[in-house]
Design an enzyme around this catalytic site. Structure first.
Site, PDB file in Angstrom:
ATOM      1  N   ASN A  61       1.062  -0.736  -0.406  1.00 59.75           N
ATOM      2  CA  ASN A  61       0.042  -0.228  -0.260  1.00 59.75           C
ATOM      3  C   ASN A  61       0.855   0.938  -0.074  1.00 59.75           C
ATOM      4  O   ASN A  61       1.776   1.064   0.381  1.00 59.75           O
ATOM      5  CB  ASN A  61      -1.342   0.157   1.016  1.00 59.75           C
ATOM      6  CG  ASN A  61      -0.169   0.170   2.480  1.00 59.75           C
ATOM      7  OD1 ASN A  61       0.677  -0.402   2.862  1.00 59.75           O
ATOM      8  ND2 ASN A  61      -0.843   0.367   3.604  1.00 59.75           N
ATOM      9  N   GLU A  73      -3.030  -5.118  -2.247  1.00 56.65           N
ATOM     10  CA  GLU A  73      -3.756  -5.420  -3.469  1.00 56.65           C
ATOM     11  C   GLU A  73      -4.046  -5.741  -5.157  1.00 56.65           C
ATOM     12  O   GLU A  73      -3.678  -6.186  -6.264  1.00 56.65           O
ATOM     13  CB  GLU A  73      -5.207  -6.082  -2.918  1.00 56.65           C
ATOM     14  CG  GLU A  73      -4.977  -6.747  -1.546  1.00 56.65           C
ATOM     15  CD  GLU A  73      -4.930  -6.212  -0.382  1.00 56.65           C
ATOM     16  OE1 GLU A  73      -5.768  -6.825   0.563  1.00 56.65           O
ATOM     17  OE2 GLU A  73      -4.979  -4.462  -0.748  1.00 56.65           O
TER      18      GLU A  73
END
Length: 155
Positions: A61, A73
């Site tokens: 992130n 992700e």
């Protein structure tokens, strides 16, 4: 009126119970937490995807002051899509690091990431296995659809 029941099967296992491939993917996701840029949340998430061709790609992130960052992700799966177009993602591992340690309970993807991963799964025609890694336990699911059973698939 009728009722529908949605059941999600989650296997709970330890790191030692994983096979070698899953060890490598979880290790890569955990290592990716150290590549996070999180000056606001201080919540570092790492993800790793395994492609159908055997390549593993990590993501982390990344935040900014406009709060327009990207989750680990999507960082990993968009990297895979950009560099290996058309190669299905067959597995994703996710780990989170906060306050000097990995989180005790496995961390699940946000809704935006669930939808993004679901689209990769649907487009490939293959289930994408999921490994959610906590400090001492792993949640294993058979597909992204297990995390987003009523996802948007009209594309």
């Amino acid at each position: 009126m009728t009722d529908k029941n949605i059941v999600t099967k989650i296997q709970v296992c330890s790191y030692q119970e994983l096979n070698d491939e899953d060890h490598k993917l979880v290790d890569l996701a955990k290592a990716a937490t150290q590549s996070s840029y999180t000056p606001y949340s201080h919540f570092n998430v790492g993800a790793a995807v395994l492609l159908d061709n055997g390549v593993m790609i990590k993501g982390a992130n990344q935040e900014n002051a406009a709060f327009a960052g990207i989750c680990a992700e999507r960082s990993a799966c968009y990297n895979a899509g950009a560099n290996y177009p058309g190669v299905p993602i067959v597995k994703v591992a996710i780990a989170a690091f906060h306050n000097g340690d990995f989180v005790e309970e496995p961390c699940s993807p946000c809704g935006v990431c669930r939808q993004a991963l679901l689209e990769f799964e649907v487009h490939s025609g293959k289930n994408m296995a999921v490994l959610l890694a906590g400090r001492d336990k792993i949640y294993r699911l058979s597909s992204i659809k297990s995390l987003l059973p009523l996802g948007f698939e009209e594309f």
